[in-house]
Design an enzyme around this catalytic site. Sequence first.
Site, PDB file in Angstrom:
ATOM      1  NE  ARG A 131      46.708  35.674  41.602  1.00 42.65           N
ATOM      2  CZ  ARG A 131      46.840  34.354  41.589  1.00 42.65           C
ATOM      3  NH1 ARG A 131      47.587  33.783  40.650  1.00 42.65           N
ATOM      4  NH2 ARG A 131      46.241  33.601  42.486  1.00 42.65           N
ATOM      5  CG  HIS A 135      48.696  37.534  45.772  1.00 47.59           C
ATOM      6  ND1 HIS A 135      47.810  36.478  45.812  1.00 47.59           N
ATOM      7  CD2 HIS A 135      48.025  38.545  45.170  1.00 47.59           C
ATOM      8  CE1 HIS A 135      46.654  36.837  45.259  1.00 47.59           C
ATOM      9  NE2 HIS A 135      46.771  38.085  44.857  1.00 47.59           N
ATOM     10  CD1 TRP A 275      38.136  43.020  36.179  1.00 47.40           C
ATOM     11  CD2 TRP A 275      39.978  41.807  35.807  1.00 47.40           C
ATOM     12  NE1 TRP A 275      38.371  42.277  37.312  1.00 47.40           N
ATOM     13  CE2 TRP A 275      39.509  41.523  37.111  1.00 47.40           C
ATOM     14  CE3 TRP A 275      41.136  41.168  35.362  1.00 47.40           C
ATOM     15  CZ2 TRP A 275      40.150  40.625  37.964  1.00 47.40           C
ATOM     16  CZ3 TRP A 275      41.775  40.272  36.209  1.00 47.40           C
ATOM     17  CH2 TRP A 275      41.268  40.002  37.501  1.00 47.40           C
TER      18      TRP A 275
END
Length: 365
Positions: A131, A135, A275
Amino acid sequence: MAGAAPRLARMGALLARQAAPAMSTTFGGQPLRFMAQQAEQQVPFEVTGKPSGKVRMFQAILFGSLGAGFAYGYSLFTAAPPESGPMAGIPALATGKRSVPGDYDAVRKDISSILDVDGYDDGSYGPVLVRLAWHTSGTYDKKDGSGGSNGATMRFGPECDWAANAGLATARKLLEPIKAAHPWISYGDLWTLAGAVAIEDMGGPTIPWRAGRVDAPDGSKIVPDGRLPDATQGAKHLRDVFHRMGFDDKDIVALSGAHTLGRCHTDRSGFSGPWTNAPTTFSNLYFQELVNNKWVPKKWDGPLQYEDKASKQLMMLPSDLALLSDRTFKKYVYQYAKDEEAFFKDFAVAFSKLLELGVPNLPPA
């Protein structure tokens, strides 16, 4: 003393001015910034038999400013350092010795050594490092060449405080010992390499990666907030965000497959849950769950998200379900759900491109 005192006063004034923004302390009832200004104004004085009122004022300000400066200097040794960036201090070295410049294999080994840990999420820092790489790279705009991983501007505010970057201080702090062990590597290179290594170590494809990012000295190149994907939005928003960076529809779906890793946190994104049931393994399981489960709105006090009807243990975001509601996106979702090799191949190409957006002068591939 007559010649030395003005220099001492200026020194005290300088230290007091440096202390003023960082400390809320007052000295003798006067704020430090006020004292610094007064000390600078009162430097001229005469040495005569009896000190004048002006001299007495100067003496008070001189010693008050020096005292403030001392307090500031003391605070530098006692205050907690920032979590990441040039002022973070030198944490314990990751390997016990420093590598030679250009030894990226040594950096890779150190990154691999810190991924697995008991007590953090599902036992791995890998997803949060992916992540971070995502980002720091996903702010790129192909129209003007702004944003991207070059510069590592997330070290500075306001970018480090964007809502979309909540929780990434953990990843930046985690990599500080590796930066200390390999001080020649830029933060931009370290952060993106960490994402690539994490994917590979969690069972994903080899991510082509090249060095060459140069860290910005400050936050003057930070782009406006709002360029990263908003999980509450649909297909149009996904196209707006990814097409701005230069990706096509297939890339959008392939990169969305990174949601096979990790989980959402209410104190970061506001959403909650994983998920998949294997959040530290890179696979095509995200796409399989997306097409094989029945997804219903979750009944809770948080933002709209979906849960699988059968177990209620897995979740999907509105942006995830948008991949099924759009005809073009849906085609790739079903392809990747059936063919993990195709997903790995397309993801590796797209993720490598993402990491290099806005990075000039890269070495030949």
